[in-house]
Design a protein around this motif. Sequence first.
Motif, PDB file in Angstrom:
ATOM      1  N   ASP A   1       7.048   0.365   7.061  1.00  0.00           N
ATOM      2  CA  ASP A   1       6.185  -0.573   7.781  1.00  0.00           C
ATOM      3  C   ASP A   1       4.866  -0.778   7.047  1.00  0.00           C
ATOM      4  O   ASP A   1       4.190  -1.789   7.239  1.00  0.00           O
ATOM      5  N   LEU A   2       4.482   0.199   6.252  1.00  0.00           N
ATOM      6  CA  LEU A   2       3.191   0.129   5.568  1.00  0.00           C
ATOM      7  C   LEU A   2       3.407   0.086   4.053  1.00  0.00           C
ATOM      8  O   LEU A   2       3.949   1.027   3.481  1.00  0.00           O
ATOM      9  N   PRO A   3       2.980  -0.993   3.407  1.00  0.00           N
ATOM     10  CA  PRO A   3       3.228  -1.156   1.965  1.00  0.00           C
ATOM     11  C   PRO A   3       2.728   0.020   1.126  1.00  0.00           C
ATOM     12  O   PRO A   3       3.355   0.376   0.123  1.00  0.00           O
ATOM     13  N   SER A   4       1.606   0.644   1.545  1.00  0.00           N
ATOM     14  CA  SER A   4       1.080   1.768   0.771  1.00  0.00           C
ATOM     15  C   SER A   4       2.074   2.922   0.720  1.00  0.00           C
ATOM     16  O   SER A   4       2.165   3.625  -0.282  1.00  0.00           O
TER      17      SER A   4
ATOM     18  N   PHE B   1       4.853   2.115  -1.715  1.00  0.00           N
ATOM     19  CA  PHE B   1       4.345   2.343  -3.072  1.00  0.00           C
ATOM     20  C   PHE B   1       4.318   3.837  -3.382  1.00  0.00           C
ATOM     21  O   PHE B   1       4.673   4.261  -4.492  1.00  0.00           O
TER      22      PHE B   1
ATOM     23  N   LEU C   1       0.112  10.293 -14.528  1.00  0.00           N
ATOM     24  CA  LEU C   1      -0.947  10.837 -13.666  1.00  0.00           C
ATOM     25  C   LEU C   1      -1.653   9.704 -12.933  1.00  0.00           C
ATOM     26  O   LEU C   1      -1.897   9.795 -11.722  1.00  0.00           O
ATOM     27  N   ALA C   2      -1.956   8.630 -13.662  1.00  0.00           N
ATOM     28  CA  ALA C   2      -2.631   7.488 -13.039  1.00  0.00           C
ATOM     29  C   ALA C   2      -1.751   6.873 -11.957  1.00  0.00           C
ATOM     30  O   ALA C   2      -2.223   6.583 -10.845  1.00  0.00           O
TER      31      ALA C   2
ATOM     32  N   THR D   1      -1.501   9.344  -8.934  1.00  0.00           N
ATOM     33  CA  THR D   1      -2.769   9.402  -8.206  1.00  0.00           C
ATOM     34  C   THR D   1      -2.968   8.137  -7.386  1.00  0.00           C
ATOM     35  O   THR D   1      -3.415   8.197  -6.236  1.00  0.00           O
ATOM     36  N   ALA D   2      -2.623   6.987  -7.989  1.00  0.00           N
ATOM     37  CA  ALA D   2      -2.763   5.721  -7.267  1.00  0.00           C
ATOM     38  C   ALA D   2      -1.901   5.734  -6.005  1.00  0.00           C
ATOM     39  O   ALA D   2      -2.368   5.383  -4.915  1.00  0.00           O
ATOM     40  N   GLY D   3      -0.645   6.171  -6.143  1.00  0.00           N
ATOM     41  CA  GLY D   3       0.256   6.202  -4.994  1.00  0.00           C
ATOM     42  C   GLY D   3      -0.221   7.162  -3.923  1.00  0.00           C
ATOM     43  O   GLY D   3      -0.300   6.822  -2.731  1.00  0.00           O
TER      44      GLY D   3
ATOM     45  N   SER E   1      -3.183   8.410  -3.430  1.00  0.00           N
ATOM     46  CA  SER E   1      -4.492   8.084  -2.880  1.00  0.00           C
ATOM     47  C   SER E   1      -4.422   6.893  -1.927  1.00  0.00           C
ATOM     48  O   SER E   1      -5.080   6.890  -0.872  1.00  0.00           O
ATOM     49  N   ALA E   2      -3.611   5.884  -2.276  1.00  0.00           N
ATOM     50  CA  ALA E   2      -3.425   4.742  -1.378  1.00  0.00           C
ATOM     51  C   ALA E   2      -2.793   5.221  -0.072  1.00  0.00           C
ATOM     52  O   ALA E   2      -3.217   4.812   1.027  1.00  0.00           O
TER      53      ALA E   2
ATOM     54  N   ALA F   1      -5.355   7.105   2.014  1.00  0.00           N
ATOM     55  CA  ALA F   1      -6.306   6.219   2.684  1.00  0.00           C
ATOM     56  C   ALA F   1      -5.715   5.686   3.987  1.00  0.00           C
ATOM     57  O   ALA F   1      -6.409   5.600   5.012  1.00  0.00           O
ATOM     58  N   ILE F   2      -4.417   5.347   3.959  1.00  0.00           N
ATOM     59  CA  ILE F   2      -3.761   4.811   5.155  1.00  0.00           C
ATOM     60  C   ILE F   2      -3.503   5.919   6.177  1.00  0.00           C
ATOM     61  O   ILE F   2      -3.638   5.708   7.390  1.00  0.00           O
TER      62      ILE F   2
ATOM     63  N   SER G   1     -13.195   4.836   2.844  1.00  0.00           N
ATOM     64  CA  SER G   1     -12.577   4.659   1.522  1.00  0.00           C
ATOM     65  C   SER G   1     -13.516   3.972   0.553  1.00  0.00           C
ATOM     66  O   SER G   1     -13.529   4.281  -0.645  1.00  0.00           O
TER      67      SER G   1
ATOM     68  N   THR H   1      -9.101   6.937 -10.343  1.00  0.00           N
ATOM     69  CA  THR H   1      -7.882   6.311  -9.827  1.00  0.00           C
ATOM     70  C   THR H   1      -7.781   6.519  -8.328  1.00  0.00           C
ATOM     71  O   THR H   1      -7.404   5.599  -7.593  1.00  0.00           O
TER      72      THR H   1
ATOM     73  N   SER I   1      -7.820   3.340  -5.941  1.00  0.00           N
ATOM     74  CA  SER I   1      -6.564   3.099  -5.250  1.00  0.00           C
ATOM     75  C   SER I   1      -6.735   3.164  -3.730  1.00  0.00           C
ATOM     76  O   SER I   1      -6.151   2.357  -2.995  1.00  0.00           O
ATOM     77  N   ALA I   2      -7.546   4.105  -3.256  1.00  0.00           N
ATOM     78  CA  ALA I   2      -7.826   4.189  -1.816  1.00  0.00           C
ATOM     79  C   ALA I   2      -8.537   2.918  -1.360  1.00  0.00           C
ATOM     80  O   ALA I   2      -8.194   2.332  -0.318  1.00  0.00           O
TER      81      ALA I   2
ATOM     82  N   ALA J   1      -6.062   0.017  -1.254  1.00  0.00           N
ATOM     83  CA  ALA J   1      -5.187   0.063  -0.076  1.00  0.00           C
ATOM     84  C   ALA J   1      -5.887  -0.555   1.127  1.00  0.00           C
ATOM     85  O   ALA J   1      -5.273  -1.288   1.915  1.00  0.00           O
TER      86      ALA J   1
ATOM     87  N   ASN K   1      -1.800  -5.417   9.305  1.00  0.00           N
ATOM     88  CA  ASN K   1      -0.456  -4.845   9.427  1.00  0.00           C
ATOM     89  C   ASN K   1       0.035  -5.038  10.851  1.00  0.00           C
ATOM     90  O   ASN K   1      -0.538  -4.490  11.801  1.00  0.00           O
TER      91      ASN K   1
END
Lengths: 193, 193
Positions: A75-78, A81, A124-125, A128-130, A132-133, A136-137, B78, B128, B132-133, B136, B145
């Motif tokens: 349900d949540l794109p983050s 990802f 790593l980048a 971390t992006a995945g 961390s996103a 945040a959610i 964030s 990152t 990224s946070a 998001a 959403n």
Amino acid sequence: MTKDGSVMEHGEISSKAPLVAPVAAGVNRAVAVVDTFLRFIAIIGTIGSAIAMGTTNETLPFFTQFIQFEAKYSDLPSFTFFVAANAVVCTYLVLSIPLSIVHILRPRARYSRLFLVFFDTAMLALLTAGASAAAAIVYLAHKGNVRANWFSICQQFDSFCERISGSLIGSFAAMVLLVVLITLSAFALARRH
Amino acid sequence: MTKDGSVMEHGEISSKAPLVAPVAAGVNRAVAVVDTFLRFIAIIGTIGSAIAMGTTNETLPFFTQFIQFEAKYSDLPSFTFFVAANAVVCTYLVLSIPLSIVHILRPRARYSRLFLVFFDTAMLALLTAGASAAAAIVYLAHKGNVRANWFSICQQFDSFCERISGSLIGSFAAMVLLVVLITLSAFALARRH
């Protein structure tokens, strides 16, 4: 200049030359063993995160005529990802294990280590992006945000929220391991004389 | 064994020995110059991101008796993290410039490069995570959403949303630069014979 003399000379050369080299090679071999071991732990971390998040699904026991209350990671794109990033990094780590084993057998390898440093850094980048996103959610799901009028969804979807929070741990552990792996590779490169 | 002869010999030695070394040193020196240059660009990217996000503030032209509609970056945790992460990475990059200049003067330095690889990697992870946070949340602000009942805030806070989206660019550029910086340092370490 007898046969014996020349043999002695040869013996001297081959016993003198590696005096320093085996120490350096030994340390680099130990680094490669640790490298392989850490990659296995990072694989477990990322695959655990991907599975924990990917199988998260909560259906509430009550429903109206039109809507059944259900929460899924997709349900949540983050979160999608997050699962994809973990899957990609996990696949990369599995594929990097043979190269890491080659470094145990050939501790003086240089450009293959450089190759690993580059891809480890890129992964790593991505990881971390995945992570961390998703974090945040997850934070937003727990706390909501009054100013943006986003309400916490964790009151309703309690076990969903627990699951998505827990699934972050594996990713963050793998992130730390990747930082260690990059530093170890650079250390092995710096040691070579 | 005349005076002239010994001078010739000396001349021969000092011209032969560095035959390979200056080439290696020259490449490493070039790498260090590129390294310093990229650090300056990354500093501009992170400081730009931090300032663009940190000064974002939109007050809507209408208000009720009790509430004035205002959007600030500090309303969303964030974004606060994003500003902090960019500020920390920018400070680190400024402090790392002198070390990078030392590498131009002493291209054979090894352990100081290893030091840079470790901290560059840690800063890459921090940057990152922040970028990224924030991304998001920016995505959520744009799209909202439906499943979580979080509505887009970009219809009301139009210029706020444009500003926060734009401020991500500098961070993502700096991320790419940090990956290049880490690879360059590892390359310089791999080259040393």
